[in-house]
Design an enzyme around this catalytic site. Sequence first.
Site, PDB file in Angstrom:
ATOM      1  N   HIS A   1      -3.981  -2.005  -5.914  1.00  0.00           N
ATOM      2  CA  HIS A   1      -4.465  -2.511  -7.203  1.00  0.00           C
ATOM      3  C   HIS A   1      -3.821  -1.759  -8.371  1.00  0.00           C
ATOM      4  O   HIS A   1      -4.299  -0.686  -8.764  1.00  0.00           O
ATOM      5  CB  HIS A   1      -5.980  -2.349  -7.292  1.00  0.00           C
ATOM      6  CG  HIS A   1      -6.742  -3.308  -6.458  1.00  0.00           C
ATOM      7  ND1 HIS A   1      -7.300  -4.468  -6.971  1.00  0.00           N
ATOM      8  CD2 HIS A   1      -7.059  -3.296  -5.149  1.00  0.00           C
ATOM      9  CE1 HIS A   1      -7.935  -5.119  -6.005  1.00  0.00           C
ATOM     10  NE2 HIS A   1      -7.795  -4.429  -4.888  1.00  0.00           N
TER      11      HIS A   1
ATOM     12  N   CYS B   1      -4.060  -8.056  -4.104  1.00  0.00           N
ATOM     13  CA  CYS B   1      -5.082  -8.050  -3.051  1.00  0.00           C
ATOM     14  C   CYS B   1      -5.460  -9.476  -2.655  1.00  0.00           C
ATOM     15  O   CYS B   1      -4.673 -10.155  -2.018  1.00  0.00           O
ATOM     16  CB  CYS B   1      -6.295  -7.224  -3.503  1.00  0.00           C
ATOM     17  SG  CYS B   1      -7.379  -6.695  -2.169  1.00  0.00           S
TER      18      CYS B   1
ATOM     19  N   GLU C   1      -3.994  -2.505 -11.492  1.00  0.00           N
ATOM     20  CA  GLU C   1      -4.908  -2.489 -12.651  1.00  0.00           C
ATOM     21  C   GLU C   1      -5.899  -1.335 -12.572  1.00  0.00           C
ATOM     22  O   GLU C   1      -6.448  -0.903 -13.588  1.00  0.00           O
ATOM     23  CB  GLU C   1      -5.638  -3.840 -12.784  1.00  0.00           C
ATOM     24  CG  GLU C   1      -6.825  -4.046 -11.861  1.00  0.00           C
ATOM     25  CD  GLU C   1      -6.462  -4.408 -10.438  1.00  0.00           C
ATOM     26  OE1 GLU C   1      -7.390  -4.728  -9.666  1.00  0.00           O
ATOM     27  OE2 GLU C   1      -5.264  -4.394 -10.089  1.00  0.00           O
TER      28      GLU C   1
END
Length: 238
Positions: free
Chosen positions: A205, A88, A207
Amino acid sequence: MSIRIAVLKFPGSNCDLDVLHVLRNVMNLEAHLVWHKEFKSNSWDAVILPGGFSYGDYLRAGIIAAHSPAMKHVKEMARDEKPILGICNGFQILIEAGLLPGALLPNKNLTFICKWVNIRVETNRTVFTKILEKGTILKMPIAHKEGRYYIDEKGLKELEENNQVVFRYSNEKGEIVEIANPNGSLSNIAGISNLEGNVVGLMPHPERASERILSPYSVDDGKLLFLSMIEALKRDRL
């Protein structure tokens, strides 16, 4: 010798602890949060630039962080072909620093978008996709206002010819269609790599998609990117 991963923290980073948690507690790696002014390239096997709003996104998303002294060391790691992942805002920083080509423009609808999307793996030649089959569909969330990837016609042709498009937004069947494109990115591009395949940037994302308990779809697809990085680093040490 353990694998050592740095998570770079800039003023305004806000996904850094999420990445650190996944690396430490999900992937069982030696990972450390490193303030950008203290980052040195020779101490790390890989570095991750997390999401957030570095320097408040003043002037342009990622542009101020791209001129941090830390980026000199990130560029050294890139030349040494060590794994570098920009997520990002980290993707925005890598582009502004010249480590990846193109630009990330405001979303087509000019609003902040936060939703889960499907992305299709376009290549497994990168450090972060080596264990994945081309065409694999992954579910991950996005959260950005400036994520519309753009590059000129010549640049797009080079990306395609050099197999540098890593991820594209798709529907659940893996079809690259306009309705699956959340932000208006050129050619549905969600992530790209450098020519060598060790530097990757993406808007979704991983994660936030690395633990099933956190996913409305009970998936942990994001973990595959980190597993691929680990496998690549282990092979390099053989």
